[in-house]
Every structure is written in structure tokens, then in C-alpha cells.
Design an enzyme around this catalytic site. Structure first.
Site, short mmCIF file in Angstrom:
data_model
loop_
_atom_site.label_atom_id
_atom_site.label_comp_id
_atom_site.label_asym_id
_atom_site.label_seq_id
_atom_site.Cartn_x
_atom_site.Cartn_y
_atom_site.Cartn_z
N LYS A 137 0.83 -1.22 0.00
CA LYS A 137 0.00 0.00 0.00
C LYS A 137 0.86 1.27 0.00
O LYS A 137 0.85 2.07 0.94
CB LYS A 137 -0.96 -0.01 1.19
CG LYS A 137 -1.94 -1.16 1.16
CD LYS A 137 -2.98 -1.07 2.24
CE LYS A 137 -3.97 -2.20 2.20
NZ LYS A 137 -3.40 -3.53 2.58
N LEU A 138 1.60 1.48 -1.11
CA LEU A 138 2.53 2.61 -1.17
C LEU A 138 1.80 3.95 -1.24
O LEU A 138 0.72 4.05 -1.82
CB LEU A 138 3.42 2.50 -2.42
CG LEU A 138 4.24 1.24 -2.62
CD1 LEU A 138 5.23 1.45 -3.77
CD2 LEU A 138 4.98 0.84 -1.36
N ASP A 171 3.55 8.07 -1.26
CA ASP A 171 4.65 8.99 -0.94
C ASP A 171 4.74 9.98 -2.09
O ASP A 171 3.86 9.98 -2.96
CB ASP A 171 5.97 8.19 -0.79
CG ASP A 171 6.97 8.88 0.13
OD1 ASP A 171 7.21 10.10 -0.05
OD2 ASP A 171 7.51 8.21 1.03
N ILE A 172 5.77 10.81 -2.13
CA ILE A 172 5.92 11.71 -3.29
C ILE A 172 6.16 10.84 -4.53
O ILE A 172 6.64 9.71 -4.44
CB ILE A 172 7.07 12.72 -3.09
CG1 ILE A 172 8.41 12.02 -2.92
CG2 ILE A 172 6.77 13.64 -1.91
CD1 ILE A 172 9.61 12.97 -2.99
O1 C5P Z 1 -7.14 -13.88 7.31
P1 C5P Z 1 -7.98 -13.11 6.35
O2 C5P Z 1 -8.59 -13.98 5.26
O3 C5P Z 1 -8.98 -12.22 7.03
O4 C5P Z 1 -6.90 -12.19 5.62
C1 C5P Z 1 -7.27 -11.26 4.67
C2 C5P Z 1 -6.07 -10.59 4.11
O5 C5P Z 1 -6.53 -9.53 3.28
C3 C5P Z 1 -5.15 -9.96 5.14
O6 C5P Z 1 -3.81 -10.06 4.63
C4 C5P Z 1 -5.59 -8.52 5.20
O7 C5P Z 1 -4.56 -7.63 5.49
C5 C5P Z 1 -6.06 -8.29 3.77
N1 C5P Z 1 -7.06 -7.23 3.64
C6 C5P Z 1 -8.28 -7.24 4.29
N2 C5P Z 1 -9.18 -6.22 4.10
C7 C5P Z 1 -8.85 -5.23 3.29
C8 C5P Z 1 -7.64 -5.20 2.62
C9 C5P Z 1 -6.75 -6.23 2.82
O8 C5P Z 1 -8.59 -8.15 5.04
N3 C5P Z 1 -9.74 -4.29 3.10
#
Ligand code: C5P
Length: 231
Positions: A64-65, A67-68
């Protein structure tokens, strides 16, 4: 058409490369696509990402970058050199422009996160935004499409709303997936793999229902079967 197996992305949400490697070995041919985020990435996981890509797996670098522009662009180029297939950036126009320009000529695809799913309208107001979550998701999805971003990450519950906002060729990647009869953990808005596919998800990100299962390979295979049945 995507192969159902290639539509499952298993989140390697573990704290060490050794644990991740043990999981990858257990999952074998059942899983072709892995996601590496902060937890593993900052514990040696980026070198593992490169090894996985070299061994023929696809890798989603979920960093999730934001920055500038120049810093984002150089970061994107380094992630492309790892051989990763997907990289997330926050859905700010400058950041999306920089990332899309920097990935040209590589096989890396940029995914934008519109609004974090942990945010509600009050959280946005506290952060200084004069938009509801729904408005900001729609605004950023349209900007991502116009900038040429390759796809969006959104909760499975939002997939039906976001799908029509995508440009041609853009992909939708959805976490928040829970196969029937598994624990919701801390996810509040969940869908089964079949529901997510029917709602328009191209790729499903699944963590704990696979990596914390008694038999991770069987859990992954059951999800792929559900994807195939719904496709
Ligand atoms: O263990 P679980 O199936 O809940 O993991 C979901 C993955 O998706 C995690 O790596 C979490 O950081 C990612 N994620 C999320 N919801 C978001 C974006 C990413 O659960 N909105």
C-alpha cells in the site's frame, strides 16, 4: 478466462520466512498465488517474494505505497524487479500516476486501494474529508480507471458496487472471504468464495481460513472448487 486455481491468492500473514516456506511447501501445487504484506515483508519476506516468483508462483506485494511521486516510482521499479505480479498503492491521483508510469514495460500490475475497509464516514470526517465512504470509493475508482490503474482492491461486499466502475481489463481483488462453516475472525463484512465470484471478484485473497486450517491444502482446494463452481 482465468483458471480457478489462479484466482485464489493466499495471504502469507506469518511472522517469519521459515513459517511461510513451511506453508508454501504444504500447499504445493494447490496454490499458485501468494500475498506478502507488512508482517512478513518486514521480516525478510521480500526476498522470499523474489524466490517464489522465480519458482513460478505469482506474488502480490501488499505494501500500500503512498509517498511523493519519485519515491513511489522508484519503489514500484524495485518491486517489479522482484518479479511480483501485483502491488498495492493508496488511491491518491499523484501516487496512482507515478505507479502506473513506473510499471510500464514490466509484468507488474498496480492495484489501488480506494478507501480502507476499516474506515467509516466518521473516520473520513476525522481525517478531513468531506465525502462519505461510498462517495470517495466511487470517486477514486473513477480516477484509477482514468489514470490506467490495473485493478482495485475492495471488500467482497463492495464488489457488486465497484464492478461497474471498472474500465476494460481492470481486475477486482477482494479480501474478506470466508468459506462456509469457518470463523469470521475480525472480518465484519464477509462473503463465501462463490458469492464473491458471483459479485464480480476476479481474485480472492484468503488468509486465516487457509493458513490456520488443520489441513491448509484441503482448505485451499475446497476454495478453488467453490470458485470453479461459481465461475
Ligand atoms: O485472514 P484473512 O482472510 O482475514 O486475511 C485477509 C487478508 O486480506 C489480510 O492479509 C488482510 O490484510 C487483507 N485485507 C483485508 N481487508 C482489506 C484489505 C486487505 O482483510 N480491506
Amino acid at each position: 478466462m482465468l483458471n480457478p486455481r489462479d484466482r485464489l491468492i493466499v495471504a502469507l500473514d506469518v511472522s517469519s520466512v521459515a513459517e511461510a516456506e513451511a506453508l508454501v511447501a504444504k500447499l504445493g501445487e494447490a496454490v499458485t498465488f501468494y500475498k506478502i504484506g507488512y508482517q512478513l515483508g518486514f521480516a525478510g519476506g521480500l526476498a522470499l517474494a523474489e524466490r517464489l516468483a522465480q519458482s513460478g508462483k505469482q506474488v502480490f506485494v501488499d505494501m500500500k505505497l503512498h509517498d511523493i511521486g519519485n519515491t513511489v516510482a522508484q519503489g514500484v521499479k524495485s518491486v517489479a524487479r522482484l518479479g511480483a505480479s501485483f502491488l498495492t498503492v493508496h488511491g491518491y491521483p499523484q501516487t496512482m500516476h507515478a505507479a502506473v508510469d513506473a510499471r510500464r514495460g514490466t509484468s507488474l500490475r498496480i492495484l489501488a486501494v480506494t478507501v480502507l475497509t476499516s474506515y467509516n464516514d466518521a473516520d473520513l470526517a476525522a481525517a478531513g474529508y468531506d465525502f462519505t465512504v461510498g462517495e470517495l470509493v466511487a470517486e477514486r475508482a473513477a480516477q484509477a480507471r482514468d489514470i490506467g490503474v490495473d485493478g482495485l482492491v475492495c471488500s467482497a461486499a463492495e464488489a457488486e458496487i465497484v464492478r461497474p466502475l471498472l474500465g476494460p481489463g481492470m481486475v477486482l481483488v477482494t479480501p474478506g472471504i470466508r468459506p462456509m462453516q469457518t470463523d469470521a475472525d475480525d472480518q465484519k463484512r464477509i462473503m463465501t468464495p462463490g458469492e464473491a465470484v458471483r459479485a464480480g471478484a476476479d481474485y480472492l485473497v484468503v488468509g486465516r481460513p487457509v493458513i490456520a486450517a488443520d489441513d491448509p491444502k484441503a482448505a485451499a482446494e475446497a476454495i478453488v472448487a467453490e470458485i470453479a463452481a461459481a465461475a
